[in-house]
Structure formats: structure tokens, C-alpha cells
Design an enzyme around this catalytic site. Sequence first.
Site, mmCIF file in Angstrom:
data_model
loop_
_atom_site.group_PDB
_atom_site.id
_atom_site.type_symbol
_atom_site.label_atom_id
_atom_site.label_comp_id
_atom_site.label_asym_id
_atom_site.label_seq_id
_atom_site.Cartn_x
_atom_site.Cartn_y
_atom_site.Cartn_z
ATOM 1 N N LYS A 127 -13.737 -5.930 -5.796
ATOM 2 C CA LYS A 127 -14.935 -4.986 -5.766
ATOM 3 C C LYS A 127 -14.734 -3.641 -5.297
ATOM 4 C CE LYS A 127 -18.274 -8.704 -5.587
ATOM 5 N NZ LYS A 127 -19.435 -9.458 -4.742
ATOM 6 N N GLY A 128 -13.752 -3.774 -4.313
ATOM 7 C CA GLY A 128 -13.115 -2.162 -3.480
ATOM 8 C C GLY A 128 -13.830 -2.321 -2.033
ATOM 9 N N ALA A 129 -12.864 -2.032 -1.247
ATOM 10 C CA ALA A 129 -13.087 -2.139 0.336
ATOM 11 C C ALA A 129 -13.024 -0.758 1.101
ATOM 12 C CB ALA A 129 -11.873 -3.010 0.724
ATOM 13 N N GLN A 141 -10.575 -1.132 -8.718
ATOM 14 C CA GLN A 141 -11.607 -1.520 -7.915
ATOM 15 C C GLN A 141 -12.951 -1.279 -8.782
ATOM 16 O OE1 GLN A 141 -10.167 1.787 -6.063
ATOM 17 N NE2 GLN A 141 -9.902 0.522 -3.739
ATOM 18 N N ARG A 184 -4.759 -6.784 -10.748
ATOM 19 C CA ARG A 184 -5.657 -7.439 -10.127
ATOM 20 C C ARG A 184 -7.241 -6.619 -9.891
ATOM 21 N NH1 ARG A 184 -4.455 -6.813 -4.214
ATOM 22 N NH2 ARG A 184 -2.728 -8.021 -4.491
ATOM 23 N N ARG A 205 -11.545 -3.542 7.828
ATOM 24 C CA ARG A 205 -12.351 -3.719 6.419
ATOM 25 C C ARG A 205 -12.730 -5.220 6.265
ATOM 26 N NH1 ARG A 205 -7.736 -0.485 5.124
ATOM 27 N NH2 ARG A 205 -6.521 -2.217 4.289
ATOM 28 N N ARG A 206 -12.110 -6.095 7.013
ATOM 29 C CA ARG A 206 -12.465 -7.583 6.811
ATOM 30 C C ARG A 206 -14.036 -7.580 7.661
ATOM 31 N NH1 ARG A 206 -8.454 -6.744 4.286
ATOM 32 N NH2 ARG A 206 -10.419 -6.224 2.681
ATOM 33 N N HIS A 252 -13.980 -13.490 -3.658
ATOM 34 C CA HIS A 252 -14.440 -14.831 -3.031
ATOM 35 C C HIS A 252 -15.749 -15.255 -3.461
ATOM 36 C CE1 HIS A 252 -11.949 -12.563 -0.125
ATOM 37 N NE2 HIS A 252 -11.364 -13.681 -0.289
ATOM 38 N N ASP A 292 -1.476 -2.119 -4.215
ATOM 39 C CA ASP A 292 -2.950 -2.190 -3.963
ATOM 40 C C ASP A 292 -3.476 -0.979 -4.280
ATOM 41 O OD1 ASP A 292 -2.564 -4.896 -2.740
ATOM 42 O OD2 ASP A 292 -2.677 -4.043 -0.822
ATOM 43 N N LYS A 309 0.778 -1.165 -0.094
ATOM 44 C CA LYS A 309 -0.079 -0.095 0.168
ATOM 45 C C LYS A 309 0.956 1.367 0.024
ATOM 46 C CE LYS A 309 -3.967 -2.061 1.997
ATOM 47 N NZ LYS A 309 -3.479 -3.533 1.937
HETATM 48 C C1 LIG Z 1 -6.585 -10.845 -3.096
HETATM 49 C C2 LIG Z 1 -7.610 -9.545 -2.714
HETATM 50 C C3 LIG Z 1 -6.866 -8.394 -2.712
HETATM 51 C C4 LIG Z 1 -7.638 -7.263 -2.541
HETATM 52 N N1 LIG Z 1 -7.026 -6.196 -2.457
HETATM 53 C C5 LIG Z 1 -7.666 -5.143 -2.394
HETATM 54 C C6 LIG Z 1 -7.248 -3.794 -2.781
HETATM 55 O O1 LIG Z 1 -5.950 -3.447 -3.300
HETATM 56 N N2 LIG Z 1 -8.074 -2.623 -2.562
HETATM 57 C C7 LIG Z 1 -9.431 -2.697 -2.178
HETATM 58 O O2 LIG Z 1 -10.093 -2.008 -2.145
HETATM 59 N N3 LIG Z 1 -9.926 -3.938 -1.790
HETATM 60 C C8 LIG Z 1 -9.179 -5.135 -1.981
HETATM 61 N N4 LIG Z 1 -9.770 -6.269 -1.775
HETATM 62 C C9 LIG Z 1 -10.884 -6.481 -1.073
HETATM 63 C C10 LIG Z 1 -12.146 -6.361 -2.042
HETATM 64 O O3 LIG Z 1 -12.433 -5.107 -2.564
HETATM 65 C C11 LIG Z 1 -13.531 -6.721 -1.476
HETATM 66 O O4 LIG Z 1 -13.877 -5.798 -0.195
HETATM 67 C C12 LIG Z 1 -13.478 -8.335 -0.668
HETATM 68 O O5 LIG Z 1 -12.727 -9.078 -1.649
HETATM 69 C C13 LIG Z 1 -14.884 -8.825 -0.672
HETATM 70 O O6 LIG Z 1 -15.410 -8.724 -1.878
HETATM 71 P P1 LIG Z 1 -15.725 -10.144 -2.471
HETATM 72 O O7 LIG Z 1 -15.405 -10.102 -4.054
HETATM 73 O O8 LIG Z 1 -15.267 -11.412 -2.030
HETATM 74 O O9 LIG Z 1 -17.373 -10.361 -2.770
HETATM 75 P P2 LIG Z 1 -18.367 -10.334 -1.451
HETATM 76 O O10 LIG Z 1 -19.958 -10.309 -2.084
HETATM 77 O O11 LIG Z 1 -18.082 -9.177 -0.549
HETATM 78 O O12 LIG Z 1 -18.247 -11.535 -0.842
HETATM 79 C C14 LIG Z 1 -18.674 -12.908 -1.337
HETATM 80 C C15 LIG Z 1 -18.535 -13.913 -0.275
HETATM 81 O O13 LIG Z 1 -17.183 -14.089 0.095
HETATM 82 C C16 LIG Z 1 -17.061 -14.348 1.732
HETATM 83 N N5 LIG Z 1 -16.454 -13.190 2.115
HETATM 84 C C17 LIG Z 1 -16.148 -12.141 1.525
HETATM 85 N N6 LIG Z 1 -15.276 -11.185 2.268
HETATM 86 C C18 LIG Z 1 -15.463 -11.792 3.620
HETATM 87 C C19 LIG Z 1 -14.976 -11.539 4.788
HETATM 88 N N7 LIG Z 1 -14.448 -10.280 5.195
HETATM 89 N N8 LIG Z 1 -15.154 -12.293 5.974
HETATM 90 C C20 LIG Z 1 -15.600 -13.693 5.667
HETATM 91 N N9 LIG Z 1 -16.314 -14.176 4.552
HETATM 92 C C21 LIG Z 1 -16.239 -13.029 3.398
HETATM 93 C C22 LIG Z 1 -18.563 -14.432 1.850
HETATM 94 O O14 LIG Z 1 -18.746 -15.944 1.948
HETATM 95 C C23 LIG Z 1 -19.373 -13.635 1.039
HETATM 96 O O15 LIG Z 1 -20.631 -14.082 0.714
HETATM 97 C C24 LIG Z 1 -8.850 -7.383 -2.145
HETATM 98 C C25 LIG Z 1 -9.482 -8.724 -2.099
HETATM 99 C C26 LIG Z 1 -8.956 -9.946 -2.328
HETATM 100 C C27 LIG Z 1 -9.729 -11.045 -2.480
#
Ligand SMILES: Cc1cc2nc3c(=O)[nH]c(=O)nc-3n(C[C@H](O)[C@H](O)[C@H](O)COP(=O)(O)OP(=O)(O)OC[C@H]3O[C@@H](n4cnc5c(N)ncnc54)[C@H](O)[C@@H]3O)c2cc1C
Length: 308
Positions: free
Chosen positions: A187-189, A163, A184, A288-289, A227, A134, A98
Amino acid sequence: MLGPVILAASRSDRMRRLISAAPVTKQVVDRFIPGETVDDIVPIIEERTAQGLELTMDVVGEDITTPDEARAARDAYLALVDRLAELELGERVEMSVKLSMFGQALEGGHDLALANVRPVVEAAAAIGTTVTLDAEDHTTLDSMFAIHEELRKDFPQTGCVIQAYLFRTEADARRLAASGSRVRLVKGAYKEPAQVAYQQKHEIDKAYVRVLRILMEGEGYPMIGSHDPRLISIAQELARKAGRKLDEYEFQMLYGIRGDEHLRLAAEGHRMRVYTAYGTDWYGYFMRRLAEKPANLRFFLRSMVSKG
Ligand SMILES: Cc1cc2nc3c(=O)[nH]c(=O)nc-3n(C[C@H](O)[C@H](O)[C@H](O)COP(=O)(O)OP(=O)(O)OC[C@H]3O[C@@H](n4cnc5c(N)ncnc54)[C@H](O)[C@@H]3O)c2cc1C
């Protein structure tokens, strides 16, 4: 509706002090951030790579306030590279950084972050691996993309993150796909305003698919950071239609989330990379998690009450 509230709390110093000091927090944090030091993390790297997984390592600690702390962040990554060199795993273990942690938000931050990240990218290349930048909140992205472009002149394998929730991302994806970059898509966090980002889950998911199609049909190397089971099967379908072989894209998921799915995709022959964070300054990453899944917050609060 809880997500935005938790994301707002992730910027609060008072909440940071409260949560970081809570007696049970560490145990809950370990699910997502499985170590504090390189020594803690090496056995995890060895275990996961033996299972056929790849990793991207993140040293947590985005909220730095001085240039010295930014240089300490650089040194923490360089120490990690030294250990990775001993393991001889090459690109199977890369690093995510980051730029805020490298000083981007400080005065003269753009140049400072570039000066701090460059030696890490150089050291990574020297051991046959790479670095991905990131994506943080939308105000930081022009600087991040400029640094990415600059680094790619000497290290074209340097990756970056886009994102899906941001309106700008389709245009960014077209530019990056045409230049053959590693990208990569997530979705965006972060908590973003309606002027710059989609707010509804279904809009974000639709944008994700549009952007993924651009990346899959382009010249670069798509890294699917999600995920979401629906998006993962759509990604497989788009890769097939674009005629990509299994090693011409990869899936990425976070450590501690859907671990069985990591192994299932790897067993199917996919490249599956686990984003693994470690370090002591875990507050922002952890919050964020929690924001992504309200059940995590309920579990966290329950564990506080039961111990209290
Ligand atoms: C490898 C990686 C790198 C990332 N890097 C960045 C980045 O640089 N900048 C940024 O803004 N975001 C980053 N993110 C976070 C991303 O933006 C999302 O906030 C996060 O991945 C949740 O979205 P999702 O696509 O998994 O879908 P979601 O619809 O949120 O989740 C789908 C399913 O995955 C599971 N799940 C998702 N999140 C969680 C959690 N926290 N705890 C438990 N189960 C969960 C649940 O079963 C959920 O139903 C990253 C994510 C990943 C996987």
C-alpha cells in the site's frame, strides 16, 4: 489521523533520541525487529523455514549520512550472505534493501548506491537467492527503478517494490509486468503529499486491486505485500482467474504482524515470505510500524507509563 503525525516524528532527530533511549522501547521494538546481529537472526531463519515459511531479510539503517556508512551497510549485507551460504536455503531466504542505506541520498548518490548494491546482488546470486529493492519516498523512485533496470541486465531475478498509494504506480506496474519482473506490491508506508498520492484508505485499497490485476495478468512474478484479509482473498481470486499456479506468485507479510495468517497461508500451499528486519538502527522502521496501526502506539505509550 495519528499516522501522519507519527510519520513526521519518524524524521525528527529529537524524537529519535528520545524514543531510542526510552528504557522500555527495546522490549516493544522486539515484536517487529527480533534481533540486532546476524547471530540473533539465524535461529529465527531456521525456525521459520522449518515451519514452511520463506523469508526476506532487511538490515535496518536507512538514515546514513556518509559514504563510509553506505559501504558499512553493503558489508553488513555481505556478512549476511556469508551466513546464508552456510544455511544452504537458496531462494527460500532472500534480501530486501533500501537504497538510501547504500548512499542514494548522498552527493553522487545514484551511482554510489548502484556501486554498493551490485556486489550484494552478485553475492546473493552466487548462493542461489536474490534481492528486492524496497520502495522509499516518492522522490527516490526514478533512481530506484533505474538501478533496478540496470541490475536486471545481469541479474533478471532482482525484484522491486511498488506502492499502490502513488498515482504513478499503475504505469510502473504495466512496464514491470511486461518485462517479466519480480514485483512486490504494497500500500505504501511514507507520508506523501496529495499531489502524488491517494490519501484515503478506500482509494488506496481500490488502487491496490487495480495494480494487482495488472501484475497477475502480466508476465512477471507478483509478490503480494499486505496483511489486509480482503486484499489477500482478492489476490487469490485474481490469481485463479489469471490461471496462475500456487508457485507463480507469493504472499509477503512483516515479522510480528498476523503470524497465524503466515502459517495458515503456508499450510494452504501458498508461498508465504516473512519480511524480517534486524539491526541496531531500527528507529525509522519501528516508527512506520507504529504509524500503520494506532493500537501499536497506544501499547507503546502504555508500556512507557507503566514502567515510568
Ligand atoms: C512484506 C512487506 C514489505 C513492505 N515493503 C514496503 C516498501 O518497500 N515500501 C513501503 O512503502 N512500504 C512497504 N511495506 C509496508 C506497506 O506499505 C504498508 O504500510 C503495510 O503493509 C500496512 O498495510 P497493509 O496492506 O498490511 O494494510 P492495512 O490496511 O494497513 O492493515 C491490514 C491489517 O493488518 C494488520 N496490520 C497492518 N499493519 C500493522 C502493524 N504495523 N501492526 C500491527 N498490525 C498491522 C492490522 O490487523 C490491519 O487491520 C511493506 C509491507 C510488507 C507486508
